[in-house]
Design a protein around this motif. Structure first.
Motif, PDB file in Angstrom:
ATOM      1  N   ARG A  71       0.837  -1.196   0.000  1.00 25.81           N
ATOM      2  CA  ARG A  71       0.000   0.000   0.000  1.00 25.81           C
ATOM      3  C   ARG A  71       0.871   1.244   0.000  1.00 25.81           C
ATOM      4  O   ARG A  71       1.907   1.287   0.681  1.00 25.81           O
ATOM      5  CB  ARG A  71      -0.933  -0.003   1.216  1.00 25.81           C
ATOM      6  N   SER A  72       0.469   2.250  -0.762  1.00 22.91           N
ATOM      7  CA  SER A  72       1.237   3.492  -0.827  1.00 22.91           C
ATOM      8  C   SER A  72       1.390   4.063   0.578  1.00 22.91           C
ATOM      9  O   SER A  72       0.428   4.168   1.338  1.00 22.91           O
ATOM     10  CB  SER A  72       0.526   4.505  -1.725  1.00 22.91           C
ATOM     11  N   GLY A  73       2.624   4.427   0.894  1.00 23.00           N
ATOM     12  CA  GLY A  73       2.929   4.934   2.222  1.00 23.00           C
ATOM     13  C   GLY A  73       3.476   3.880   3.159  1.00 23.00           C
ATOM     14  O   GLY A  73       4.056   4.209   4.201  1.00 23.00           O
ATOM     15  N   ALA A  74       3.325   2.589   2.794  1.00 27.01           N
ATOM     16  CA  ALA A  74       3.771   1.502   3.675  1.00 27.01           C
ATOM     17  C   ALA A  74       5.200   1.074   3.407  1.00 27.01           C
ATOM     18  O   ALA A  74       5.732   0.218   4.124  1.00 27.01           O
ATOM     19  CB  ALA A  74       2.843   0.297   3.546  1.00 27.01           C
ATOM     20  N   GLY A  75       5.834   1.645   2.384  1.00 20.76           N
ATOM     21  CA  GLY A  75       7.191   1.222   2.057  1.00 20.76           C
ATOM     22  C   GLY A  75       8.185   1.490   3.177  1.00 20.76           C
ATOM     23  O   GLY A  75       9.199   0.799   3.304  1.00 20.76           O
ATOM     24  N   ALA A  76       7.898   2.508   4.008  1.00 21.03           N
ATOM     25  CA  ALA A  76       8.800   2.824   5.113  1.00 21.03           C
ATOM     26  C   ALA A  76       8.500   2.012   6.366  1.00 21.03           C
ATOM     27  O   ALA A  76       9.228   2.126   7.361  1.00 21.03           O
ATOM     28  CB  ALA A  76       8.700   4.318   5.441  1.00 21.03           C
ATOM     29  N   HIS A  77       7.440   1.198   6.330  1.00 20.27           N
ATOM     30  CA  HIS A  77       7.139   0.364   7.500  1.00 20.27           C
ATOM     31  C   HIS A  77       8.303  -0.605   7.716  1.00 20.27           C
ATOM     32  O   HIS A  77       8.741  -1.281   6.781  1.00 20.27           O
ATOM     33  CB  HIS A  77       5.847  -0.411   7.283  1.00 20.27           C
ATOM     34  N   PRO A  78       8.842  -0.686   8.928  1.00 18.37           N
ATOM     35  CA  PRO A  78      10.032  -1.530   9.142  1.00 18.37           C
ATOM     36  C   PRO A  78       9.849  -2.978   8.724  1.00 18.37           C
ATOM     37  O   PRO A  78      10.788  -3.594   8.208  1.00 18.37           O
ATOM     38  CB  PRO A  78      10.262  -1.409  10.658  1.00 18.37           C
ATOM     39  N   ALA A  79       8.660  -3.556   8.939  1.00 12.65           N
ATOM     40  CA  ALA A  79       8.450  -4.958   8.570  1.00 12.65           C
ATOM     41  C   ALA A  79       8.453  -5.126   7.058  1.00 12.65           C
ATOM     42  O   ALA A  79       9.048  -6.078   6.530  1.00 12.65           O
ATOM     43  CB  ALA A  79       7.138  -5.463   9.158  1.00 12.65           C
ATOM     44  N   VAL A  80       7.800  -4.207   6.341  1.00 11.37           N
ATOM     45  CA  VAL A  80       7.788  -4.266   4.881  1.00 11.37           C
ATOM     46  C   VAL A  80       9.190  -4.059   4.336  1.00 11.37           C
ATOM     47  O   VAL A  80       9.653  -4.777   3.435  1.00 11.37           O
ATOM     48  CB  VAL A  80       6.813  -3.215   4.313  1.00 11.37           C
ATOM     49  N   ALA A  81       9.907  -3.073   4.879  1.00 12.95           N
ATOM     50  CA  ALA A  81      11.273  -2.807   4.425  1.00 12.95           C
ATOM     51  C   ALA A  81      12.196  -3.978   4.718  1.00 12.95           C
ATOM     52  O   ALA A  81      13.060  -4.336   3.897  1.00 12.95           O
ATOM     53  CB  ALA A  81      11.793  -1.534   5.090  1.00 12.95           C
ATOM     54  N   ALA A  82      12.014  -4.610   5.892  1.00 12.53           N
ATOM     55  CA  ALA A  82      12.868  -5.752   6.249  1.00 12.53           C
ATOM     56  C   ALA A  82      12.617  -6.923   5.318  1.00 12.53           C
ATOM     57  O   ALA A  82      13.563  -7.611   4.893  1.00 12.53           O
ATOM     58  CB  ALA A  82      12.602  -6.156   7.699  1.00 12.53           C
ATOM     59  N   PHE A  83      11.353  -7.173   4.973  1.00  6.71           N
ATOM     60  CA  PHE A  83      11.052  -8.264   4.059  1.00  6.71           C
ATOM     61  C   PHE A  83      11.614  -7.969   2.671  1.00  6.71           C
ATOM     62  O   PHE A  83      12.171  -8.859   2.018  1.00  6.71           O
ATOM     63  CB  PHE A  83       9.546  -8.498   3.980  1.00  6.71           C
ATOM     64  N   GLY A  84      11.499  -6.723   2.223  1.00  9.76           N
ATOM     65  CA  GLY A  84      12.054  -6.360   0.919  1.00  9.76           C
ATOM     66  C   GLY A  84      13.555  -6.564   0.869  1.00  9.76           C
ATOM     67  O   GLY A  84      14.095  -7.086  -0.116  1.00  9.76           O
ATOM     68  N   ALA A  85      14.259  -6.184   1.927  1.00  7.45           N
ATOM     69  CA  ALA A  85      15.712  -6.376   1.965  1.00  7.45           C
ATOM     70  C   ALA A  85      16.072  -7.851   1.964  1.00  7.45           C
ATOM     71  O   ALA A  85      17.015  -8.282   1.284  1.00  7.45           O
ATOM     72  CB  ALA A  85      16.282  -5.683   3.206  1.00  7.45           C
ATOM     73  N   ALA A  86      15.309  -8.654   2.708  1.00 10.29           N
ATOM     74  CA  ALA A  86      15.579 -10.096   2.738  1.00 10.29           C
ATOM     75  C   ALA A  86      15.314 -10.732   1.385  1.00 10.29           C
ATOM     76  O   ALA A  86      16.047 -11.640   0.949  1.00 10.29           O
ATOM     77  CB  ALA A  86      14.719 -10.760   3.819  1.00 10.29           C
ATOM     78  N   LEU A  87      14.281 -10.267   0.696  1.00 15.58           N
ATOM     79  CA  LEU A  87      13.986 -10.790  -0.645  1.00 15.58           C
ATOM     80  C   LEU A  87      15.122 -10.492  -1.614  1.00 15.58           C
ATOM     81  O   LEU A  87      15.545 -11.367  -2.378  1.00 15.58           O
ATOM     82  CB  LEU A  87      12.697 -10.169  -1.180  1.00 15.58           C
ATOM     83  N   ARG A  88      15.594  -9.256  -1.603  1.00 14.65           N
ATOM     84  CA  ARG A  88      16.662  -8.885  -2.540  1.00 14.65           C
ATOM     85  C   ARG A  88      17.925  -9.693  -2.288  1.00 14.65           C
ATOM     86  O   ARG A  88      18.626 -10.074  -3.228  1.00 14.65           O
ATOM     87  CB  ARG A  88      16.930  -7.384  -2.439  1.00 14.65           C
ATOM     88  N   ALA A  89      18.206  -9.986  -1.048  1.00 16.64           N
ATOM     89  CA  ALA A  89      19.374 -10.817  -0.725  1.00 16.64           C
ATOM     90  C   ALA A  89      19.193 -12.255  -1.174  1.00 16.64           C
ATOM     91  O   ALA A  89      20.171 -12.970  -1.408  1.00 16.64           O
ATOM     92  CB  ALA A  89      19.646 -10.768   0.780  1.00 16.64           C
TER      93      ALA A  89
END
Length: 313
Positions: free
Chosen positions: A282-300
């Motif tokens: 959802r727009s605005g949720a990209g800075a949510h720590p859980a969403v950001a943490a999952f995105g970083a784990a996915l990229r790795a």
């Protein structure tokens, strides 16, 4: 004061067009949706809806309010992200949507990383066709999701959602291997993708089920090559698709992550097509720590052999 929950209903109505569709998507009764929208009109002090047959059309005031609703809901997502960041450590459920090949090849490694870094976070994966992700995110059934698009099936812009690129995959034509060919070994198609596909214009085809992006991709790629595929089997799981190809039941177009472990009876020819995978939220949720943490784990977790996705659709 306008009620945020009713603003969500109005936004969904603008997207879906009928009260029945909104009710079905959000697990309400149609009468409950109508009642809440009526209350919203009274709160607004002017008509927001016009009925045209079985459909409901927004008035100019209603359309304007939907635009404000998008901004308000995005700000609320950012507020939740700020509050989550202020807490000590990540905890609680993170509802993740994913499609089967990514669930198998990418997500498990990402979850291992996530568990190591944030042991109190509880990721919950639900396989969801990318065509259904937007509604699930807007309804709050998912927090984040993997979605994809193809060269012949670009993803439409979804109001209220943001996507970030993850990776790109090559696409392959899978056909029964010729006796003299090195079966199971991908070959390059060269520059004329249409010619490769037309070689199999008279063959039976194996596609995904209608309504999925994978089905639309195969049909449109063949039509761009000058023919409509004669579909014999409709199967969504790529390992099963390759088993049918190996059994001589037809040909198919399969993404790079779907050809893992292909039978030697399957010949693979690389096409000049690509499937691109993005992370959606959802727009605005990209800075949510859980969403950001999952995105970083996915990229790795993305295998090195997968390409960086192209910027264009």
């Amino acid at each position: 004061m306008l009620d945020v929950r009713r603003l969500r209903l109005l936004r969904e109505l603008a997207r879906r067009g009928t009260i029945a569709a909104v009710a079905e998507a959000l697990a309400f009764s149609p009468s409950a949706v109508s009642q809440q929208l009526g209350v919203l009109e009274r709160e607004a002090g002017l008509p927001l809806l016009e009925r045209t047959g079985r459909r409901v059309r927004l008035t100019p005031a209603g359309e304007d309010l939907v635009r404000h609703a998008e901004a308000v809901l995005e700000r609320l997502e950012r507020a939740e992200a700020d509050l989550a960041e202020a807490r000590t450590g990540l905890a609680g459920a993170l509802r993740i949507g994913s499609f089967p090949t990514a669930t198998r090849a990418i997500v498990p490694a990402a979850l291992i990383t996530l568990a190591r870094r944030h042991p109190r976070l509880e990721p919950m994966v639900c396989e969801t066709d990318p065509a259904a992700v937007a509604h699930a995110l807007r309804a709050g059934d998912l927090d984040v999701a993997l979605v994809h698009e193809y060269d012949f099936v670009p993803a439409p812009r979804e109001p209220g959602l943001t996507t970030e690129p993850l990776y790109g995959e090559a696409m392959y034509l899978a056909a029964p291997a010729a006796p003299a060919a090195p079966a199971g070994t991908p070959e390059e198609a060269g520059r004329d993708q249409g010619a490769v596909l037309r070689t199999h214009a008279e063959a039976p085809w194996i596609t995904a089920t209608p309504g999925t992006l994978c089905h639309a991709m195969t049909v449109r790629a063949c039509q761009a090559a000058g023919f409509t595929p004669r579909v014999r089997h409709q199967v969504d799981e790529f390992a099963t698709v390759l088993a049918l190809v190996a059994a001589g039941q037809g040909v198919a177009v399969v993404p790079q992550l779907g050809i893992t472990g292909a039978d030697r009876a399957v010949g693979l020819t690389r096409l000049l097509m690509e499937r691109r995978t993005q992370l959606a939220f959802r727009s605005g949720a990209g800075a949510h720590p859980a969403v950001a943490a999952f995105g970083a784990a996915l990229r790795a977790a993305v295998p090195a052999e997968l390409a960086s996705p192209r910027a264009e659709a």
